[in-house]
Design an enzyme around this catalytic site. Sequence first.
Site, PDB file in Angstrom:
ATOM      1  N   LYS A 192      33.580  42.700  41.131  1.00  0.00           N
ATOM      2  CA  LYS A 192      33.796  41.307  40.729  1.00  0.00           C
ATOM      3  C   LYS A 192      33.863  40.454  41.991  1.00  0.00           C
ATOM      4  CE  LYS A 192      37.353  38.228  38.719  1.00  0.00           C
ATOM      5  NZ  LYS A 192      38.579  38.099  37.922  1.00  0.00           N
ATOM      6  N   LYS A 232      43.336  26.749  35.447  1.00  0.00           N
ATOM      7  CA  LYS A 232      44.623  27.360  35.790  1.00  0.00           C
ATOM      8  C   LYS A 232      45.617  26.280  36.206  1.00  0.00           C
ATOM      9  CE  LYS A 232      42.921  31.778  37.635  1.00  0.00           C
ATOM     10  NZ  LYS A 232      43.621  32.665  36.693  1.00  0.00           N
ATOM     11  N   ASP A 271      39.695  36.399  44.597  1.00  0.00           N
ATOM     12  CA  ASP A 271      39.172  36.941  43.344  1.00  0.00           C
ATOM     13  C   ASP A 271      37.806  37.618  43.537  1.00  0.00           C
ATOM     14  OD1 ASP A 271      39.924  37.407  40.728  1.00  0.00           O
ATOM     15  OD2 ASP A 271      38.944  35.613  39.940  1.00  0.00           O
ATOM     16  N   ARG A 328      35.567  39.686  33.417  1.00  0.00           N
ATOM     17  CA  ARG A 328      34.951  40.643  32.494  1.00  0.00           C
ATOM     18  C   ARG A 328      33.546  40.199  32.108  1.00  0.00           C
ATOM     19  NH1 ARG A 328      39.918  39.991  28.499  1.00  0.00           N
ATOM     20  NH2 ARG A 328      40.848  39.463  30.508  1.00  0.00           N
TER      21      ARG A 328
HETATM   22  N1  BES Z   1      41.409  36.418  38.541  1.00  0.00           N
HETATM   23  C1  BES Z   1      42.270  36.392  37.423  1.00  0.00           C
HETATM   24  C2  BES Z   1      43.293  37.521  37.426  1.00  0.00           C
HETATM   25  C3  BES Z   1      44.281  37.590  38.567  1.00  0.00           C
HETATM   26  C4  BES Z   1      45.597  37.234  38.357  1.00  0.00           C
HETATM   27  C5  BES Z   1      43.921  38.065  39.799  1.00  0.00           C
HETATM   28  C6  BES Z   1      46.515  37.341  39.378  1.00  0.00           C
HETATM   29  C7  BES Z   1      44.843  38.169  40.824  1.00  0.00           C
HETATM   30  C8  BES Z   1      46.132  37.810  40.607  1.00  0.00           C
HETATM   31  C9  BES Z   1      41.461  36.509  36.136  1.00  0.00           C
HETATM   32  O1  BES Z   1      40.187  35.972  36.176  1.00  0.00           O
HETATM   33  C10 BES Z   1      42.202  35.771  35.084  1.00  0.00           C
HETATM   34  O2  BES Z   1      42.302  34.588  35.194  1.00  0.00           O
HETATM   35  N2  BES Z   1      42.709  36.490  34.091  1.00  0.00           N
HETATM   36  C11 BES Z   1      43.431  35.896  33.022  1.00  0.00           C
HETATM   37  C12 BES Z   1      42.882  36.472  31.747  1.00  0.00           C
HETATM   38  C13 BES Z   1      43.397  35.790  30.523  1.00  0.00           C
HETATM   39  C14 BES Z   1      42.832  34.386  30.433  1.00  0.00           C
HETATM   40  C15 BES Z   1      43.002  36.607  29.323  1.00  0.00           C
HETATM   41  C16 BES Z   1      44.896  36.240  33.195  1.00  0.00           C
HETATM   42  O3  BES Z   1      45.188  37.366  33.627  1.00  0.00           O
HETATM   43  O4  BES Z   1      45.720  35.384  32.973  1.00  0.00           O
HETATM   44 ZN    ZN Z   2      39.323  35.873  38.010  1.00  0.00          ZN
HETATM   45 MN    MN Z   3      40.160  33.906  35.699  1.00  0.00          MN
END
Ligand code: BES
Ligand code: ZN
Ligand code: MN
Length: 499
Positions: free
Chosen positions: A265, A277, A288, A351
């Site tokens: 990724k 966010k 990321d 994903r």
């Molecule tokens: N890149 C983030 C996940 C992440 C969180 C990486 C903390 C490093 C530290 C990922 O793309 C994301 O935003 N995931 C979401 C998924 C949700 C929307 C289902 C999450 O984990 O909140």
């Molecule tokens: Zn992400």
């Molecule tokens: Mn994300």
Amino acid sequence: MKISVSPTVPSAIATPLLVLAAASTGDEKTPSAELLAVDAQLLALAAPLLSGGDVTGKFAEAVWLLAPSGISAQRVLFIGAGKKASFGLPELRKLAGAAARAAKAKNIKEFTLVLPSGLDLSTAAVAATEGVVTGDFDVDVYRSERKDQSLLEVTLAIPQEADAKAVFMAVAEGAVLAESQNLTRELALEPGNKMTPTILANRAREMSEEAGLTCEIHGPGKIKELGMGAFWSVAQGSEEEPRLVVLRYEPEGAREDLVLGLVGKGITFDSGGISLKPGDGMEKMKYDMTGAATMIGAMRAIAMLRPKVRVLAVLCCTENMPDGKAQKPGDVQIAMNGKSIEVINTDAEGRLVLADGLCYARQLGATHLIDAATLTGAVVVALGYHNVGVFSNDDAMATEFLSAASREGEKMWRLPVEQDYFDHIRSEIADIKNTGGRWGGAITAAMFLKEFVADKPWVHLDVAGTAWMEEAKAWMPKGPSGVAVRSIVNYARHLAEQG
Ligand code: BES
Ligand code: ZN
Ligand code: MN
């Protein structure tokens, strides 16, 4: 940094700093410690410190001795090795890193580490080298008055009768592994404006040219032409063009029906997209792209250590941005394998890009798949900052991968991949949706990826909690960890031996 090997009696070594490991041998009631190196002069020197309780052997304890008498070194540093009974390679690796960091903090650029007794010398030399080289990593590259604190030379002192050539080979191997891990960290450390998809792809090409890999870089045209609707849906909202990178390692004489496919990724900045966010902590989303950086580091080490197995890497590099052209919650996208995806949350973008990356790796011939991604906040809830989340559809591959991780001293923990969790990502209008609700979020993300690996044995690594150290350790600064690089390389070498 240069690393040399010296088969000499430690007390006779002229060096600015001699580092000795001290392990604790007692218990709480009767503390006692001993040196993990045998040399009469050093034992005499250390005796009062050990008996007086100044050196306890407590893990990573640092006790300095200036202008010691009776030996040739200018200073001695006793580093705590922890309990003698449980001292092993992971402890040695950290201890060597702690020594490197302690030396750097005092601006000492050269030291000699006496390799502790009681371990196989070659594997110990690999671990000590890894510790020193990863401990030498600097994170403050953007300070205008930055002083280069890099170490210049570290010598590993080994017993006089030891096979110095074998130890030197081990040092070379440890250096390749650790420098590759540091490359991953260096890439992950860069902010989003200095590490765009284009720059990340170019860094992959640069590494490939140096290490002798083939590298192909594709842009939006090819991504759309391949039918990567999921990958493109993330990229479409960004001014920065996405990059699809393919790296290939094809050693002569390797089996053609066994290809390890690594998928990373590479979100160079994850704002969340239209599902934006919160501002607090958003700056962290520059790392990321760690999954892609992990595969770049792993491919470098594989190219240099030359295991007899084919390996390819697919890196999906893009930003995730809000924009008039960005995808919207509710949009439906078609992935490369024809599956339709309802995008509930544009922040579950990792994903989406990996879905097409996994399909493409299979199309290019991968028979075994490993992906690495900072995929979910949920894995941090599940495992904290201490273990990489491991998911797999194949018990044999999972077991072998976890053994590789344990040989490298990288902590990883397997979580379930079971059909029960699939219900959470069923969509009312498409084959699947891209979020599965709050509970078991790391697992439902893995269930999503599983839809794109078909029948191939696959290991998914969620490094969201482990890619970045939130606290400095004696052996590692705060910042990118480069976790999983060495485990992936170790697994590839294992696959080569089995193949
Ligand atoms: N890149 C983030 C996940 C992440 C969180 C990486 C903390 C490093 C530290 C990922 O793309 C994301 O935003 N995931 C979401 C998924 C949700 C929307 C289902 C999450 O984990 O909140
Ligand atoms: Zn992400
Ligand atoms: Mn994300």
